[in-house]
Design an enzyme around this catalytic site. Structure first.
Site, PDB file in Angstrom:
ATOM      1  CB  SER A 104      -0.995  -0.148   1.351  1.00  0.00           C
ATOM      2  OG  SER A 104      -2.003   0.950   1.178  1.00  0.00           O
ATOM      3  CG  ASP A 249      -2.647   4.008  -2.104  1.00  0.00           C
ATOM      4  OD1 ASP A 249      -3.382   3.709  -3.026  1.00  0.00           O
ATOM      5  OD2 ASP A 249      -2.901   3.428  -1.078  1.00  0.00           O
ATOM      6  CG  ASP A 253      -6.115   0.676  -0.923  1.00  0.00           C
ATOM      7  OD1 ASP A 253      -5.206   1.736  -1.057  1.00  0.00           O
ATOM      8  OD2 ASP A 253      -6.317  -0.155  -0.234  1.00  0.00           O
TER       9      ASP A 253
END
Length: 461
Positions: A104, A249, A253
């Site tokens: 992430s 990112d 998401d």
């Protein structure tokens, strides 16, 4: 080196000794545990796999594929993809689960295995514990040579995901096209660089200035979409006289916007704005986590609907959304969850709904931002010694403020009229995170300092 085994997946820094970092040994061990768990739970020997563009992605991908094949599992490999795209693909492919290889917003040395159930949603706490227990026991039964799993490469989900977004009733392509937006995007050299330009083109946005859209994993700045990391797109939006900037990112998401004057729309307000648009067209409830801005509650109640808060974590938000029949929800980090599409944070859905909203609003993005209640969140933390009883400490703070409205579903959140403070322990460090929100920065800071002072008094520091 760091390896964090949590209920939502396995993440760590690449390299080092087995058990200390995310090494090939650890990748194989936890993939084997998850693959075995999926087969035991569902009887389904098919798993969808996708990854962001980080440097270690190909290495991790190869290990995961080989391990799943070794368990006799068929792998649908989407290649370079996004977290929401994999979530969409799992039920479409009738798979037993999915793995997304992404850390992430973490820097380039990190990677992770994010684990999904058969609905394409993150596995629950209890399910995560089962996978971790299986990994520790190493009770795996690998397939013999005639029963090894196949690998099917599938690159159709970029278009399928975009088509699903375009099909949403509240996405108005004609309105977006007519608005003739000029947009600057920053995709941090990950898979947003593939997906976001394609989405914008499909939405009829023809003027797109691309920053960092080469999916090679060499992040040009810290990939977390916070204001201090977005100085370049801020300048570019002003230089190009653009209508707005869009930032995602590495796994697409999380979503935030930059105003036409280079100021930040505020990632807390991504959900507020999208929810406002959805509520104007579809009455219903909303959900965000306890650490997210009160502005969502204000907007929801103004629309005559009900707001509910969940514990922090996407799986908790989704569970609360299902329990309250929420029509939209998410997290204050720029995560939009729109069940009409699927139960997962999805920047593609967020962009399409936001641009429709902005087009129909008919004024600048900064004027849209100014139309929402103004709040400021202050984020602090206190480091404690590992042996301190954090639960008992929170109990004592709770007792001190027992006459205020409060919640203990995730740490302790205390409300004071339109201000609040949220204390929660970190899952990975001996610290208490202290988030406070008020109508201006000074009051938010002062509330945080008051609570920090109370904690120090309780601990006799």
């Amino acid at each position: 080196m760091t390896l964090i085994k949590s209920i939502s997946g396995i993440r760590g820094t690449i390299g080092g000794r087995a058990g200390d970092g995310l090494t090939p040994f650890d990748i194989v061990k936890f993939t084997a545990a998850y693959g075995s768990w999926v087969v035991q739970k569902t009887g389904n020997k098919r798993i969808v796999l996708g990854r962001d563009a980080r440097i270690s992605g190909e290495m991790v991908n190869n290990l995961v594929i080989g391990t799943l094949q070794g368990l006799g599992i068929e792998v649908i490999d989407l290649g370079l993809s996004t977290t929401p795209t994999v979530e969409v693909a799992v039920p479409d492919e009738k798979a037993g689960g999915g793995i997304i290889l992404t850390a992430s917003h973490n820097p380039k040395q990190w990677n992770a295995l994010k684990l999904l159930n058969a609905n394409g949603e993150f596995i629950s706490d209890a399910e995560g514990k089962e996978v971790l227990d299986l990994a520790e026991s190493a009770d795996f039964d690998f397939a013999d040579v005639d029963k090894l799993g196949k690998v099917i490469k599938n690159d159709t989900y970029l278009q399928k995901h975009i088509d699903k977004v375009l099909a949403l009733p509240l996405v108005d392509v004609e309105a977006i096209k007519k608005a003739d937006f000029k947009v600057v995007i920053d995709c941090v050299n990950s898979t947003g660089g593939i997906f976001i330009p394609a989405l914008l083109k499909a939405l009829g946005v023809s003027k797109v200035i691309e920053l960092y859209c080469t999916p090679d994993g060499y992040f040009p700045h810290n990939p977390e979409p916070l204001p201090e990391n977005l100085t370049e797109i801020s300048k570019e939006v002003q230089k190009q006289n653009a209508d707005l900037g869009i930032v995602v990112d590495p796994d697409v998401d999380r979503l935030c916007f930059v105003n036409e004057d280079g100021s930040m729309f505020g990632e807390e307000y991504t959900l507020v704005a999208v929810a406002d648009y959805v509520l104007k067209n579809t009455p219903g409830n909303t959900v965000s986590n306890l650490s997210s801005t009160r502005a969502l509650r204000d907007v929801t109640e103004k629309a005559g609907s009900e707001y509910n808060a969940s514990a922090v974590g996407e799986v908790n938000v989704v569970n609360k959304m299902k329990a309250t029949n929420a029509i939209i929800g998410g997290e204050g980090n720029g995560g939009i969850i729109y069940p009409e599409s699927h139960y997962g944070r999805d920047a593609l859905v967020g962009i399409a709904l936001f641009l429709t909203h902005l087009a129909k609003f008919g004024k600048s993005i900064s004027v849209l931002r100014a139309s929402y209640p103004q709040y400021h969140i202050s984020k602090n933390k206190i480091t404690l010694t590992p042996e301190m009883d954090i639960d008992n400490l929170l109990k004592q703070v709770e007792e001190k403020y027992k006459n205020q409205p409060y919640s203990t579903i995730d740490g302790l959140k205390i409300e004071f009229d339109k201000t609040w403070v949220h204390l929660r322990r970190s899952n990975t460090e001996p610290i208490i995170r202290i988030y406070s929100e008020a109508e201006n920065e000074t009051i938010a800071e002062s509330l945080a300092n008051k609570i920090i002072s109370d904690i120090k008094e309780i601990l006799h520091l």
